[in-house]
Motif scaffolding. Structure first.
Motif, mmCIF file in Angstrom:
data_model
loop_
_atom_site.group_PDB
_atom_site.id
_atom_site.type_symbol
_atom_site.label_atom_id
_atom_site.label_comp_id
_atom_site.label_asym_id
_atom_site.label_seq_id
_atom_site.Cartn_x
_atom_site.Cartn_y
_atom_site.Cartn_z
ATOM 1 N N GLY A 153 0.801 -1.224 0.000
ATOM 2 C CA GLY A 153 0.000 0.000 0.000
ATOM 3 C C GLY A 153 0.829 1.266 0.000
ATOM 4 N N PHE A 154 2.136 1.146 0.258
ATOM 5 C CA PHE A 154 3.017 2.322 0.240
ATOM 6 C C PHE A 154 3.519 2.639 -1.170
ATOM 7 N N ILE A 155 3.285 1.723 -2.111
ATOM 8 C CA ILE A 155 3.865 1.843 -3.458
ATOM 9 C C ILE A 155 2.753 2.014 -4.478
ATOM 10 N N GLY A 156 2.936 2.997 -5.343
ATOM 11 C CA GLY A 156 1.938 3.256 -6.362
ATOM 12 C C GLY A 156 2.208 2.486 -7.640
ATOM 13 N N GLU A 157 1.467 2.829 -8.693
ATOM 14 C CA GLU A 157 1.639 2.167 -9.992
ATOM 15 C C GLU A 157 3.024 2.464 -10.550
ATOM 16 N N GLY A 158 3.628 1.448 -11.140
ATOM 17 C CA GLY A 158 4.946 1.597 -11.721
ATOM 18 C C GLY A 158 6.069 1.516 -10.715
ATOM 19 N N GLY A 159 5.735 1.237 -9.442
ATOM 20 C CA GLY A 159 6.771 1.077 -8.441
ATOM 21 C C GLY A 159 7.197 2.356 -7.758
ATOM 22 N N GLN A 160 6.506 3.470 -8.023
ATOM 23 C CA GLN A 160 6.853 4.726 -7.372
ATOM 24 C C GLN A 160 6.301 4.767 -5.954
ATOM 25 N N LEU A 161 6.996 5.468 -5.087
ATOM 26 C CA LEU A 161 6.516 5.675 -3.731
ATOM 27 C C LEU A 161 5.283 6.586 -3.782
ATOM 28 N N LYS A 162 4.238 6.207 -3.042
ATOM 29 C CA LYS A 162 3.026 7.021 -3.021
ATOM 30 C C LYS A 162 3.294 8.360 -2.336
ATOM 31 N N PRO A 163 2.439 9.332 -2.569
ATOM 32 C CA PRO A 163 2.601 10.625 -1.877
ATOM 33 C C PRO A 163 2.629 10.426 -0.359
ATOM 34 N N ILE A 164 3.391 11.248 0.327
ATOM 35 C CA ILE A 164 3.551 11.139 1.773
ATOM 36 C C ILE A 164 2.201 11.209 2.481
ATOM 37 N N SER A 165 1.305 12.045 1.982
ATOM 38 C CA SER A 165 -0.010 12.185 2.627
ATOM 39 C C SER A 165 -0.771 10.859 2.626
ATOM 40 N N GLU A 166 -0.664 10.084 1.553
ATOM 41 C CA GLU A 166 -1.363 8.799 1.486
ATOM 42 C C GLU A 166 -0.710 7.772 2.416
ATOM 43 N N ILE A 167 0.604 7.803 2.482
ATOM 44 C CA ILE A 167 1.314 6.848 3.348
ATOM 45 C C ILE A 167 0.994 7.115 4.811
ATOM 46 N N THR A 168 1.029 8.382 5.212
ATOM 47 C CA THR A 168 0.752 8.697 6.616
ATOM 48 C C THR A 168 -0.706 8.414 6.981
ATOM 49 N N LYS A 169 -1.608 8.526 6.015
ATOM 50 C CA LYS A 169 -3.011 8.185 6.287
ATOM 51 C C LYS A 169 -3.157 6.685 6.546
ATOM 52 N N LEU A 170 -2.446 5.871 5.764
ATOM 53 C CA LEU A 170 -2.487 4.421 6.002
ATOM 54 C C LEU A 170 -2.013 4.083 7.416
ATOM 55 N N LEU A 171 -0.935 4.728 7.823
ATOM 56 C CA LEU A 171 -0.391 4.462 9.159
ATOM 57 C C LEU A 171 -1.349 4.949 10.239
ATOM 58 N N GLY A 172 -1.875 6.154 10.074
ATOM 59 C CA GLY A 172 -2.793 6.695 11.071
ATOM 60 C C GLY A 172 -4.074 5.884 11.191
ATOM 61 N N ASP A 173 -4.607 5.436 10.051
ATOM 62 C CA ASP A 173 -5.826 4.619 10.082
ATOM 63 C C ASP A 173 -5.598 3.292 10.799
ATOM 64 N N ALA A 174 -4.352 2.805 10.783
ATOM 65 C CA ALA A 174 -4.031 1.557 11.477
ATOM 66 C C ALA A 174 -3.732 1.774 12.953
ATOM 67 N N GLY A 175 -3.791 3.046 13.400
ATOM 68 C CA GLY A 175 -3.551 3.338 14.803
ATOM 69 C C GLY A 175 -2.094 3.565 15.141
ATOM 70 N N ILE A 176 -1.259 3.848 14.102
ATOM 71 C CA ILE A 176 0.167 4.080 14.311
ATOM 72 C C ILE A 176 0.424 5.582 14.391
ATOM 73 N N SER A 177 1.108 6.006 15.437
ATOM 74 C CA SER A 177 1.465 7.411 15.565
ATOM 75 C C SER A 177 2.983 7.571 15.490
ATOM 76 N N HIS A 178 3.419 8.794 15.300
ATOM 77 C CA HIS A 178 4.841 9.087 15.133
ATOM 78 C C HIS A 178 5.644 8.796 16.394
ATOM 79 N N ASN A 179 4.969 8.753 17.542
ATOM 80 C CA ASN A 179 5.665 8.562 18.817
ATOM 81 C C ASN A 179 5.675 7.111 19.289
ATOM 82 N N ASP A 180 5.046 6.227 18.560
ATOM 83 C CA ASP A 180 5.000 4.823 18.981
ATOM 84 C C ASP A 180 6.369 4.165 18.892
ATOM 85 N N SER A 181 6.608 3.217 19.795
ATOM 86 C CA SER A 181 7.799 2.363 19.706
ATOM 87 C C SER A 181 7.428 1.176 18.832
ATOM 88 N N LEU A 182 7.959 1.164 17.618
ATOM 89 C CA LEU A 182 7.545 0.182 16.616
ATOM 90 C C LEU A 182 8.565 -0.937 16.451
#
Length: 388
Positions: free
Chosen positions: A155-184
């Motif tokens: 889900g982090f990779i778009g068509e042709g193998g390019q990295l998706k826009p940062i806004s889309e990547i951070t939305k995926l993480l946030g929707d999964a309950g991941i925050s920037h301060n978590d110990s991952l």
């Protein structure tokens, strides 16, 4: 008539007398047989039902003989018990028999010794703490670390193998309950792709690129987790949605201009066959398989040999087609103390100067040509017309 009658009576009397004698003889015979059998059975009573000697069944007809047999029997039993004790002692003192399956167990739980930054970033299953959030990036897992959340790395990779826009990547993480301060702790793999740590390592690079400070990678697979006696689940966990706020580290991603003008060492991490077909000028080939052993990052001392041709005082750019496998080499370089950056062969090709001409005609003279002779090819081009 009277004579016949008397004869008949006489025969009847004789029959009665014979019958009584016969009965007496039969009874006597039966008694004789029983007595004879009893006499014959006495010696057997001194043994078992099979005729073997019985130490608890005295032979009353031959007590002296029975006592002699019992003494011999007792001695034989003592000898047998002593021999059994000696055999048991030999077995205890003998060298252990090699277990044929021992090597298999070691291989399935293979865990190289980690030192320095490798020990800080690669975490064994038993060192994952309750405060860590396990992020499983598998696209189609059937078993998870208990409590792990799942975000498919694809889900982090778009068509042709390019990295998706940062806004889309951070939305995926946030929707999964991941925050920037978590110990991952990043876990999981792409089994349909053949397995291995590259998706987890790529996700580690991506999170570092987003500026995530406290992130590590599970040093092993879900099977290693289960082998350590830790709980697993058939489903991933759900966490409340949150907002992921990135703090980009742009120096971790190389640009075309940096590759061309940055004076970096270029590492092509694709297989040798792909490198042979075409590569960035000046690149050296270090296939990503060279930094992995049994689907884990090699120990630091082994990686020093792999990177011995690189200089630590110059930045290193690592690339594969879309960068996922290149992240393995980037990861190993970064933990080994190199200033490493990720790049893609795709971006290199897209930034090459465009040939703004099109083929209009090709002519060969002579045509056809005789075997062993030469021919001249003339190609005609014209500049492409730009749309107005």
């Amino acid at each position: 008539m009277i004579l016949l009658h008397n004869i008949s009576d006489s025969c009847g009397a004789d029959r009665k007398k014979f019958s009584a004698i016969g009965k007496a003889m039969i009874v006597y015979g039966i008694i004789s047989i029983l007595l004879h059998g009893l006499v014959l059975s006495v010696p057997v009573l001194a043994g078992t039902e099979t005729g073997e000697f019985c130490p608890t069944c005295p032979d009353w007809n031959d007590m002296d003989g029975w006592r002699a047999k019992k003494a011999a029997y007792d001695q034989e039993q003592q000898n047998a018990e002593l021999q059994g004790q000696q055999t048991s002692l030999k077995i205890q003192n003998a060298d252990p028999v090699p277990d044929k399956n021992a090597n298999k167990t070691v291989q399935s739980n293979y865990s190289p010794a980690r030192t320095g930054k490798f020990a800080e970033v690669l975490v064994p299953p038993r060192d994952v703490s309750p405060g860590d959030v396990v992020l499983d990036i598998s696209p189609s897992a059937t078993k998870y670390v208990e409590g792990a959340v799942n975000v498919n790395y694809e889900g982090f990779i778009g068509e042709g193998g390019q990295l998706k826009p940062i806004s889309e990547i951070t939305k995926l993480l946030g929707d999964a309950g991941i925050s920037h301060n978590d110990s991952l702790v990043i876990a999981g793999e792409c089994l349909p792709c053949g397995g291995g740590p590259s998706p987890a390592i790529f996700t580690y690079w991506l999170l570092k690129y987003l500026g995530h400070e406290n992130v590590r990678v599970l040093d092993g697979s879900i099977d290693d987790w289960a082998a350590a006696g830790l709980n697993t689940s058939n489903v991933s966990a759900k966490r409340p949605k949150t907002e992921y706020v990135p703090e980009l580290e742009p120096e971790l991603l190389a640009t075309y201009d940096f590759v061309v003008n940055g004076g970096a060492q270029i590492v092509d991490a694709r297989p040798a066959r792909d490198f042979g077909i075409g590569a960035i000028p000046g690149a050296v080939n270090i296939p990503y398989e060279n930094v992995v052993d049994k689907e884990r990052i090699k120990p630091e001392e082994d990686l020093q040999k792999v990177f011995m041709g690189l200089e630590k005082d110059r930045p290193v750019v690592v690339y594969t087609n879309v960068g996922i496998e290149a992240s393995l080499v980037w990861f190993a370089l970064n933990l080994s103390g190199y200033d490493a950056r990720l790049y893609t062969w795709r971006d290199w090709l897209e930034n090459q100067p465009k040939f703004n001409f099109e083929l209009t005609d090709v002519e060969a003279k002579p045509n056809p040509v005789r075997s062993g002779s030469t021919t001249t090819l003339t190609a005609s081009f014209q500049e492409k017309q730009t749309a107005t």
